[in-house]
Design a protein around this motif. Structure first.
Motif, PDB file in Angstrom:
ATOM      1  N   LEU A   1      10.576  -9.177 -70.619  1.00  0.00           N
ATOM      2  CA  LEU A   1      11.673 -10.195 -70.117  1.00  0.00           C
ATOM      3  C   LEU A   1      10.781 -11.254 -69.533  1.00  0.00           C
ATOM      4  CD1 LEU A   1      13.483  -6.693 -68.670  1.00  0.00           C
ATOM      5  CD2 LEU A   1      13.632  -8.011 -71.202  1.00  0.00           C
ATOM      6  N   ILE A   2      10.446 -11.119 -68.747  1.00  0.00           N
ATOM      7  CA  ILE A   2      10.039 -12.718 -68.392  1.00  0.00           C
ATOM      8  C   ILE A   2       9.352 -13.359 -69.188  1.00  0.00           C
ATOM      9  CG2 ILE A   2       8.175 -11.738 -66.510  1.00  0.00           C
ATOM     10  CD1 ILE A   2      10.882 -14.489 -65.963  1.00  0.00           C
TER      11      ILE A   2
ATOM     12  N   GLU B   1      14.186  -6.144 -62.817  1.00  0.00           N
ATOM     13  CA  GLU B   1      13.730  -5.112 -63.593  1.00  0.00           C
ATOM     14  C   GLU B   1      11.922  -6.164 -64.144  1.00  0.00           C
ATOM     15  OE1 GLU B   1      16.827  -7.071 -66.024  1.00  0.00           O
ATOM     16  OE2 GLU B   1      18.422  -5.587 -66.019  1.00  0.00           O
ATOM     17  N   ARG B   2      11.325  -6.530 -62.966  1.00  0.00           N
ATOM     18  CA  ARG B   2      10.944  -7.115 -62.931  1.00  0.00           C
ATOM     19  C   ARG B   2       9.209  -6.484 -61.590  1.00  0.00           C
ATOM     20  NH1 ARG B   2      10.905 -13.730 -62.498  1.00  0.00           N
ATOM     21  NH2 ARG B   2       8.697 -12.954 -63.366  1.00  0.00           N
ATOM     22  N   LYS B   3       9.869  -5.289 -61.390  1.00  0.00           N
ATOM     23  CA  LYS B   3       8.550  -5.101 -59.772  1.00  0.00           C
ATOM     24  C   LYS B   3       7.568  -5.439 -60.599  1.00  0.00           C
ATOM     25  CE  LYS B   3      12.450  -2.809 -58.117  1.00  0.00           C
ATOM     26  NZ  LYS B   3      12.761  -0.847 -57.363  1.00  0.00           N
ATOM     27  N   GLU B   4       7.108  -4.792 -61.838  1.00  0.00           N
ATOM     28  CA  GLU B   4       5.539  -5.611 -61.379  1.00  0.00           C
ATOM     29  C   GLU B   4       5.549  -6.788 -60.932  1.00  0.00           C
ATOM     30  OE1 GLU B   4       7.497  -6.583 -65.461  1.00  0.00           O
ATOM     31  OE2 GLU B   4       7.465  -5.340 -64.010  1.00  0.00           O
ATOM     32  N   ASP B   5       5.822  -7.984 -60.821  1.00  0.00           N
ATOM     33  CA  ASP B   5       5.961  -8.930 -60.981  1.00  0.00           C
ATOM     34  C   ASP B   5       5.716  -9.407 -59.178  1.00  0.00           C
ATOM     35  OD1 ASP B   5       5.462 -10.044 -63.656  1.00  0.00           O
ATOM     36  OD2 ASP B   5       7.169 -10.651 -63.791  1.00  0.00           O
TER      37      ASP B   5
ATOM     38  N   ASP C   1       3.024  -0.207 -58.147  1.00  0.00           N
ATOM     39  CA  ASP C   1       2.970  -1.275 -58.583  1.00  0.00           C
ATOM     40  C   ASP C   1       1.173  -1.643 -58.639  1.00  0.00           C
ATOM     41  OD1 ASP C   1       5.437  -2.319 -59.639  1.00  0.00           O
ATOM     42  OD2 ASP C   1       6.264  -2.870 -58.036  1.00  0.00           O
TER      43      ASP C   1
ATOM     44  N   PRO D   1      15.603 -12.391 -66.496  1.00  0.00           N
ATOM     45  CA  PRO D   1      15.173 -10.626 -65.787  1.00  0.00           C
ATOM     46  C   PRO D   1      15.825 -10.847 -64.766  1.00  0.00           C
ATOM     47  CG  PRO D   1      13.323 -11.173 -66.478  1.00  0.00           C
ATOM     48  CD  PRO D   1      13.629 -12.236 -67.544  1.00  0.00           C
TER      49      PRO D   1
ATOM     50  N   GLY E   1       5.799  -9.571 -67.120  1.00  0.00           N
ATOM     51  CA  GLY E   1       6.291  -8.499 -67.882  1.00  0.00           C
ATOM     52  C   GLY E   1       6.902  -9.365 -69.248  1.00  0.00           C
TER      53      GLY E   1
ATOM     54  N   GLY F   1       4.429 -14.570 -64.036  1.00  0.00           N
ATOM     55  CA  GLY F   1       5.540 -12.760 -64.392  1.00  0.00           C
ATOM     56  C   GLY F   1       4.967 -12.599 -65.726  1.00  0.00           C
TER      57      GLY F   1
END
Length: 584
Positions: free
Chosen positions: A274-275, A441-445, A556, A437, A272, A270
């Protein structure tokens, strides 16, 4: 429980007056009409055509009552018909053994309603017994739990098919035998229930080694309230207990490998914010012994983070155990956590240590702690305060040093305000809560997670690591993932199993992901709200920069998918990025 059949009675019945003559009675009997003369309290003379011989040689004008006065053997018992009509036969069961005459039934208004011969009553009772037995044994065999019925002496009179499968004891080997011949009598709750006369509800029971059940048992009472037997239903939870034991040690190989690294947090994927905040907090608390509360939806990786915190802390050499509070029956949870003293359930001398004892000098992770019963929460609070365990049935506290990490997907604070969760336990766990998250909420991961899972399953299924088509990654980016990381892992595993060409395409995805996939072709109908502004030859330099950034954000960072979304080749996209000096 069952609706009784009505006892059939013979009608009509002529009630004779007290001063009726022999002629009156004889004429009625010759017409085939049954006659009833009242006598002493609860008795009456019932006369049928079979009794006509009594009156043939008597004075026709004499009183019939005088003739019958010295013939007490002709008296019939009079019973209320309302009892028989309502399906009750208690009075019939109390008939004197000498009763040989038909039974007369009186209506509620005091008139005679009819009569029934002893042969008819006996036949009816036998039919009712057979009917009740058919209902009962069909019910026993329909039940999905093991059903055991014993009489007052503990002799088995019912043993259904599920009981055969649960305990491996055939009906022919146990019916008619004392149940103590196959089980340790001291460990049988059904025998304790016979002695104590109390009902048992949803209680964990271990009738013999290797069998774990939830038992419901009740004494069987006769009409006078005396115990004449007992019935028990037992839900076999042996597989559930064994599955839970397996879950204590079954962890993904990815995270076990991470536990051996110098920095276990490096294996939490992760980037982002949040993570990243969850990882930062995890690093800070890993070196302490305070309880930790992990908050997040199912499948977000709470169990993984709990294991990483354990491996990064001073208890890394100790055990790491997991208790899934939501998958263990409530009656079993206390024994699962705190263990039980010898004799408390099974009669065994040693007893059994709970998971808290087994995790001594290590860490225990309590998944779905919001499902923990309130009475067990009380014991857990006491453990957190005193660091001692008292087994069920025991009195001696056992010192235990265990770090507690709890996971939940619910708002424990709100549950505490509604008194659905103990507030003292909430405050004890909520010293430093860590929120994880959701995957949406963390689609970049997602790309990094996909590659990690692909390598893992490729190794497991002995297949080469596949490539994912751009539209597949785009589909992943557009999907909301209600099942979070666990759902993503399942989808990647599905793709690896179905794929034979070392390339994952849309056809390998489950229907819900295919449905959410926007077309990569310009101008596809129905996708105007989700498509970006397509690449045009006359775009200005600033427009090209904006389009490239938008496409990369939409995919992404996947350049192949971004190029296809823009309608240009991947090489053209790379050239444009260099030409426009884009910093990505």
């Amino acid at each position: 429980m069952f609706n009784d059949e009505h006892l059939p009675i013979i009608r009509p019945l002529h009630p004779a007056a007290a001063d009726a003559t022999v002629r009156d009675i004889r004429d009625l009997l010759r017409q085939g009409t049954a006659v009833c003369l009242p006598a002493e309290e609860g008795r009456a003379f019932l006369l049928t055509a079979d009794d006509l011989w009594l009156f043939d040689r008597e004075d026709p004008d004499s009183a019939a009552a005088v003739l019958l006065a010295d013939r007490k053997s002709l008296l019939s018992v009079v019973l209320p018909y309302s009892e028989a009509a309502d399906g009750g036969f208690g009075s019939l069961a109390k008939l004197p053994a000498s009763a040989g005459r038909p039974v007369v039934f009186r209506a509620e208004d005091g008139t005679f309603a009819g009569y029934a011969g002893m042969a008819e009553i006996a036949a009816f009772a036998l039919r009712e017994r057979e009917r009740f037995a058919s209902y009962f044994f069909t019910l026993a065999e329909t039940a999905t739990d093991a059903v055991t019925v014993v009489d007052r002496n503990g002799t088995v009179i019912c043993w259904n098919n599920v009981a055969e499968e649960t305990y491996g004891i055939a009906k022919k080997d146990i019916l008619g035998r004392r149940i103590g011949e196959h089980f340790q009598p001291d460990a049988l709750m059904v025998l304790k229930m016979l002695d104590e006369g109390r009902t048992i509800r949803n209680t964990y029971h271990r009738p013999r080694p290797g069998n774990h059940v939830l038992i419901n048992a009740s004494p069987v009472l006769d009409g006078e309230g005396r115990i004449i037997g007992g019935i028990a239903t037992e839900q076999d939870i042996t597989r559930l207990v064994r599955l839970n034991d397996e879950l204590m040690t079954a962890h993904a190989p990815l995270f076990e490998e991470g536990a051996r690294a110098d920095d276990p947090f490096a294996f939490v994927k992760g980037k982002g914010p949040l993570i990243g905040n969850a990882i930062r907090l995890g690093r800070k608390v890993a070196g302490t012994d305070i309880p930790i509360l992990l908050i997040g939806e199912p499948g977000v990786g709470k169990h993984q983070l709990a294991q990483v915190i354990h491996q990064a802390g001073p208890r890394a050499a100790g055990p790491f155990l997991t208790v899934h509070c939501g998958s263990i029956p409530a009656a079993l949870l206390e024994a699962e956590l705190f263990g039980y003293q010898g004799g408390a359930f099974s009669g065994e001398g040693e007893g059994s240590a709970g998971k808290l004892e087994q995790a001594d000098q290590g860490t225990i992770y309590l998944s779905e702690i919001d499902r923990l019963p309130l009475d067990v929460q009380t014991k857990l609070v006491r453990f957190l305060q005193e660091q001692t365990v008292c087994r069920i049935g025991g009195t001696e506290p056992i010192p235990v040093r265990v770090r507690v990490i709890a996971g939940t997907g619910r708002d424990l604070g709100e549950m505490a305000r509604r008194q659905e969760f103990r507030s003292d336990l909430y405050y004890a766990l909520n010293v430093i809560p860590i929120a994880l998250p959701a995957l949406r909420e963390r689609k970049e991961d997602i790309p990094a997670l996909v590659q990690t899972f692909a390598r893992q399953f490729a190794l497991q299924y002995q297949k080469p690591i596949p490539q994912f088509a751009p539209e597949v990654l785009l589909s992943f980016a557009n999907y909301d993932w209600p099942g979070n990381i666990h759902e993503l892992m399942s989808v990647v595993e599905r793709c690896l199993i179905l794929n034979d060409e070392e390339r994952i395409t849309l056809s390998h995805l489950p229907p819900q992901l295919q449905k959410e996939q926007p077309s990569l072709e310009p101008g596809a109908p129905g996708q105007a709200d989700r498509a970006i502004k397509w690449w045009k030859p006359r775009n200005t330099e600033e427009e090209e920069k904006a389009l490239i950034r938008e496409a990369l954000a939409h995919t992404d960072g996947n350049k192949s998918a971004a190029a296809k979304l823009l309608g240009i080749s991947r090489g053209t996209l790379y050239n444009k990025i260099r030409e426009l000096q884009l910093e990505l």
